[in-house]
Design an enzyme around this catalytic site. Structure first.
Site, PDB file in Angstrom:
ATOM      1  N   ARG A 263      33.061  44.277  28.966  1.00 47.84           N
ATOM      2  CA  ARG A 263      33.151  43.600  30.253  1.00 47.84           C
ATOM      3  C   ARG A 263      32.893  44.584  31.381  1.00 47.84           C
ATOM      4  O   ARG A 263      33.307  45.732  31.297  1.00 47.84           O
ATOM      5  CB  ARG A 263      34.552  42.983  30.395  1.00 47.84           C
ATOM      6  CG  ARG A 263      34.519  41.464  30.321  1.00 47.84           C
ATOM      7  CD  ARG A 263      35.881  40.884  30.201  1.00 47.84           C
ATOM      8  NE  ARG A 263      36.729  41.131  31.356  1.00 47.84           N
ATOM      9  CZ  ARG A 263      37.917  40.565  31.536  1.00 47.84           C
ATOM     10  NH1 ARG A 263      38.384  39.727  30.627  1.00 47.84           N
ATOM     11  NH2 ARG A 263      38.638  40.834  32.597  1.00 47.84           N
TER      12      ARG A 263
ATOM     13  N   ARG B 185      42.590  46.743  38.842  1.00 48.77           N
ATOM     14  CA  ARG B 185      43.194  45.513  38.303  1.00 48.77           C
ATOM     15  C   ARG B 185      44.693  45.682  38.112  1.00 48.77           C
ATOM     16  O   ARG B 185      45.469  44.780  38.415  1.00 48.77           O
ATOM     17  CB  ARG B 185      42.517  45.129  36.983  1.00 48.77           C
ATOM     18  CG  ARG B 185      41.161  44.470  37.205  1.00 48.77           C
ATOM     19  CD  ARG B 185      40.263  44.613  36.001  1.00 48.77           C
ATOM     20  NE  ARG B 185      40.726  43.859  34.849  1.00 48.77           N
ATOM     21  CZ  ARG B 185      40.331  44.112  33.598  1.00 48.77           C
ATOM     22  NH1 ARG B 185      39.502  45.096  33.351  1.00 48.77           N
ATOM     23  NH2 ARG B 185      40.783  43.363  32.629  1.00 48.77           N
TER      24      ARG B 185
ATOM     25  N   LYS C 202      46.450  37.863  26.766  1.00 52.04           N
ATOM     26  CA  LYS C 202      46.448  36.449  27.166  1.00 52.04           C
ATOM     27  C   LYS C 202      45.322  35.672  26.488  1.00 52.04           C
ATOM     28  O   LYS C 202      45.545  34.623  25.883  1.00 52.04           O
ATOM     29  CB  LYS C 202      46.277  36.314  28.703  1.00 52.04           C
ATOM     30  CG  LYS C 202      47.343  37.030  29.512  1.00 52.04           C
ATOM     31  CD  LYS C 202      47.158  36.814  31.017  1.00 52.04           C
ATOM     32  CE  LYS C 202      45.917  37.431  31.620  1.00 52.04           C
ATOM     33  NZ  LYS C 202      45.882  38.918  31.573  1.00 52.04           N
TER      34      LYS C 202
ATOM     35  N   ARG D  95      38.027  47.295  24.339  1.00 51.79           N
ATOM     36  CA  ARG D  95      37.761  45.867  24.113  1.00 51.79           C
ATOM     37  C   ARG D  95      36.260  45.588  24.032  1.00 51.79           C
ATOM     38  O   ARG D  95      35.455  46.191  24.725  1.00 51.79           O
ATOM     39  CB  ARG D  95      38.343  45.050  25.272  1.00 51.79           C
ATOM     40  CG  ARG D  95      37.920  43.573  25.190  1.00 51.79           C
ATOM     41  CD  ARG D  95      38.739  42.692  26.048  1.00 51.79           C
ATOM     42  NE  ARG D  95      38.662  43.059  27.448  1.00 51.79           N
ATOM     43  CZ  ARG D  95      39.386  42.460  28.387  1.00 51.79           C
ATOM     44  NH1 ARG D  95      40.215  41.491  28.076  1.00 51.79           N
ATOM     45  NH2 ARG D  95      39.279  42.850  29.635  1.00 51.79           N
TER      46      ARG D  95
ATOM     47  N   ARG E 162      48.515  33.655  39.723  1.00 56.33           N
ATOM     48  CA  ARG E 162      48.808  35.091  39.843  1.00 56.33           C
ATOM     49  C   ARG E 162      49.467  35.441  41.157  1.00 56.33           C
ATOM     50  O   ARG E 162      49.823  36.597  41.382  1.00 56.33           O
ATOM     51  CB  ARG E 162      47.519  35.907  39.765  1.00 56.33           C
ATOM     52  CG  ARG E 162      46.992  35.994  38.383  1.00 56.33           C
ATOM     53  CD  ARG E 162      45.816  36.932  38.328  1.00 56.33           C
ATOM     54  NE  ARG E 162      44.945  36.427  37.314  1.00 56.33           N
ATOM     55  CZ  ARG E 162      44.381  37.160  36.387  1.00 56.33           C
ATOM     56  NH1 ARG E 162      44.527  38.456  36.370  1.00 56.33           N
ATOM     57  NH2 ARG E 162      43.619  36.605  35.482  1.00 56.33           N
TER      58      ARG E 162
HETATM   59  P1  AP5 Z   1      42.837  40.190  25.770  1.00 56.55           P
HETATM   60  O1  AP5 Z   1      43.419  39.092  24.978  1.00 56.55           O
HETATM   61  O2  AP5 Z   1      41.395  40.154  26.078  1.00 56.55           O
HETATM   62  O3  AP5 Z   1      43.719  40.445  27.087  1.00 56.55           O
HETATM   63  P2  AP5 Z   1      43.884  39.586  28.427  1.00 56.55           P
HETATM   64  O4  AP5 Z   1      45.344  39.552  28.741  1.00 56.55           O
HETATM   65  O5  AP5 Z   1      43.166  38.294  28.311  1.00 56.55           O
HETATM   66  O6  AP5 Z   1      43.192  40.582  29.438  1.00 56.55           O
HETATM   67  P3  AP5 Z   1      42.115  40.306  30.588  1.00 56.55           P
HETATM   68  O7  AP5 Z   1      41.442  41.625  30.823  1.00 56.55           O
HETATM   69  O8  AP5 Z   1      41.266  39.145  30.282  1.00 56.55           O
HETATM   70  O9  AP5 Z   1      43.050  40.010  31.783  1.00 56.55           O
HETATM   71  P4  AP5 Z   1      42.697  40.071  33.289  1.00 56.55           P
HETATM   72  O10 AP5 Z   1      43.858  39.395  33.870  1.00 56.55           O
HETATM   73  O11 AP5 Z   1      42.428  41.434  33.801  1.00 56.55           O
HETATM   74  O12 AP5 Z   1      41.283  39.364  33.390  1.00 56.55           O
HETATM   75  P5  AP5 Z   1      40.820  37.858  33.644  1.00 56.55           P
HETATM   76  O13 AP5 Z   1      39.627  37.614  32.837  1.00 56.55           O
HETATM   77  O14 AP5 Z   1      41.955  36.928  33.517  1.00 56.55           O
HETATM   78  O15 AP5 Z   1      43.182  41.573  24.993  1.00 56.55           O
HETATM   79  C1  AP5 Z   1      42.783  42.823  25.524  1.00 56.55           C
HETATM   80  C2  AP5 Z   1      42.380  43.767  24.376  1.00 56.55           C
HETATM   81  O16 AP5 Z   1      43.532  44.100  23.604  1.00 56.55           O
HETATM   82  C3  AP5 Z   1      41.373  43.178  23.396  1.00 56.55           C
HETATM   83  O17 AP5 Z   1      40.524  44.194  22.978  1.00 56.55           O
HETATM   84  C4  AP5 Z   1      42.239  42.665  22.237  1.00 56.55           C
HETATM   85  O18 AP5 Z   1      41.537  42.652  21.006  1.00 56.55           O
HETATM   86  C5  AP5 Z   1      43.377  43.685  22.248  1.00 56.55           C
HETATM   87  N1  AP5 Z   1      44.666  43.116  21.841  1.00 56.55           N
HETATM   88  C6  AP5 Z   1      45.159  41.877  22.155  1.00 56.55           C
HETATM   89  N2  AP5 Z   1      46.394  41.711  21.642  1.00 56.55           N
HETATM   90  C7  AP5 Z   1      46.705  42.884  21.014  1.00 56.55           C
HETATM   91  C8  AP5 Z   1      47.857  43.320  20.297  1.00 56.55           C
HETATM   92  N3  AP5 Z   1      48.930  42.535  20.133  1.00 56.55           N
HETATM   93  N4  AP5 Z   1      47.840  44.572  19.781  1.00 56.55           N
HETATM   94  C9  AP5 Z   1      46.740  45.376  19.944  1.00 56.55           C
HETATM   95  N5  AP5 Z   1      45.616  45.015  20.610  1.00 56.55           N
HETATM   96  C10 AP5 Z   1      45.598  43.775  21.146  1.00 56.55           C
HETATM   97  O19 AP5 Z   1      40.401  37.921  35.173  1.00 56.55           O
HETATM   98  C11 AP5 Z   1      39.250  38.663  35.534  1.00 56.55           C
HETATM   99  C12 AP5 Z   1      39.057  38.668  37.041  1.00 56.55           C
HETATM  100  O20 AP5 Z   1      38.859  37.322  37.510  1.00 56.55           O
HETATM  101  C13 AP5 Z   1      40.234  39.190  37.861  1.00 56.55           C
HETATM  102  O21 AP5 Z   1      40.232  40.597  37.958  1.00 56.55           O
HETATM  103  C14 AP5 Z   1      39.962  38.522  39.204  1.00 56.55           C
HETATM  104  O22 AP5 Z   1      38.911  39.154  39.874  1.00 56.55           O
HETATM  105  C15 AP5 Z   1      39.488  37.122  38.772  1.00 56.55           C
HETATM  106  N6  AP5 Z   1      40.601  36.183  38.598  1.00 56.55           N
HETATM  107  C16 AP5 Z   1      40.977  35.575  37.434  1.00 56.55           C
HETATM  108  N7  AP5 Z   1      42.062  34.786  37.629  1.00 56.55           N
HETATM  109  C17 AP5 Z   1      42.374  34.901  38.952  1.00 56.55           C
HETATM  110  C18 AP5 Z   1      43.406  34.352  39.752  1.00 56.55           C
HETATM  111  N8  AP5 Z   1      44.339  33.524  39.246  1.00 56.55           N
HETATM  112  N9  AP5 Z   1      43.437  34.684  41.069  1.00 56.55           N
HETATM  113  C19 AP5 Z   1      42.490  35.500  41.606  1.00 56.55           C
HETATM  114  N10 AP5 Z   1      41.503  36.089  40.903  1.00 56.55           N
HETATM  115  C20 AP5 Z   1      41.434  35.782  39.574  1.00 56.55           C
HETATM  116 MG    MG Z   2      41.529  37.407  29.284  1.00 59.11          MG
END
Ligand code: AP5
Ligand code: MG
Ligand code: ZN
Length: 212
Positions: A155, A166, A8, A122, A83
């Site tokens: 992270r 997660r 994402k 990552r 979500r």
């Molecule tokens: P990356 O692009 O970083 O993936 P991502 O989908 O952004 O993953 P996140 O870990 O950020 O998602 P998340 O939902 O767990 O965390 P968030 O920060 O939103 O890519 C991942 C890796 O893969 C990287 O190393 C990249 O280089 C690699 N990659 C990417 N594309 C690739 C490809 N095509 N092929 C190969 N490799 C690839 O949320 C964090 C926390 O915040 C949550 O756990 C929760 O506590 C809170 N939170 C956030 N939003 C909410 C919500 N709406 N409601 C409640 N709590 C929330």
């Molecule tokens: Mg992200």
């Protein structure tokens, strides 16, 4: 939308740079609050570190406030929100109020087996939020961000334990939300297991009204 590690943030950053719209990422906003030690940051820290979802009322208020800022008037891309169904319903009413209907819901689909290696390898830039991967998307200079030169870190929720939490927190909810948006004719499924540039091309096609 997409499970943790689906790509994402990687894709959102490129889309927003291309389209000149703000990238509204709830996870990034929570991490920023946490590292600047605000009251909100202290409140959400235990959830983020453990990998659990933050309570809906906090997240909905955060997004409502962000979308009220002037740069959101021209449009925006939400990353990681909504979500849960209450979040999706709150978003619908916020957008109604703004007279800005949701145009696309992009769902990056990646199998669970693939996510673990993406997350544990990552490296992120705390300065600009860019994500890299030691094997799949390495920075040009080891340990340094290609966009801003910042020092890359892991992270705190990319440990195997927090990754497990997660995934459990998000698996069912993601399916429920995909159904919710499919029923409304908005969902665009994107094969997130292709190389990063190919995923990006599929997204551009979906945004341009291409095949579903
Ligand atoms: P990356 O692009 O970083 O993936 P991502 O989908 O952004 O993953 P996140 O870990 O950020 O998602 P998340 O939902 O767990 O965390 P968030 O920060 O939103 O890519 C991942 C890796 O893969 C990287 O190393 C990249 O280089 C690699 N990659 C990417 N594309 C690739 C490809 N095509 N092929 C190969 N490799 C690839 O949320 C964090 C926390 O915040 C949550 O756990 C929760 O506590 C809170 N939170 C956030 N939003 C909410 C919500 N709406 N409601 C409640 N709590 C929330
Ligand atoms: Mg992200
Ligand atoms: Zn950077």
């Amino acid at each position: 939308m997409g499970l943790p590690g689906a790509g994402k943030g990687t894709q959102a950053m490129a889309i927003c740079e291309d389209l000149g719209i703000p990238h509204v990422a709830t996870g990034d906003m929570y991490r920023a609050a946490k590292s600047s030690g605000t009251e909100l940051g202290d409140q959400v820290k235990p959830y983020l570190d453990a990998g659990r979802l933050v309570p809906d009322d906090l997240t909905i208020a955060l997004v409502r406030d962000r979308l009220g800022q002037s740069d959101a008037r021209k449009g925006f891309l939400l990353d990681g929100f909504p979500r849960t169904l209450p979040q999706a319903e709150a978003l619908a009413s916020m957008l109604d109020g703004m007279g800005k209907p949701l145009t696309h819901v992009l769902y990056l689909e990646v199998r669970e087996e693939e996510l673990l290696s993406r997350l544990t390898g990552r490296r992120v830039c705390p300065n600009c939020g860019a994500s890299f991967h030691v094997a799949f998307n390495p920075p040009t200079r080891e340990g340094l961000c290609d966009r801003c030169g910042g020092t890359l870190v892991q992270r705190s929720d990319d440990t195997p334990e927090a990754v497990g939490v997660r995934l459990r927190e998000n698996l069912e909810r993601t399916k429920t939300l995909a159904d919710f948006y499919e029923d409304r004719g908005l969902l665009r499924r994107i094969d997130g297991e292709q190389p990063i540039a190919t995923v990006y091309a599929s997204i551009r096609e979906a945004l341009n009204g291409g095949e579903r």
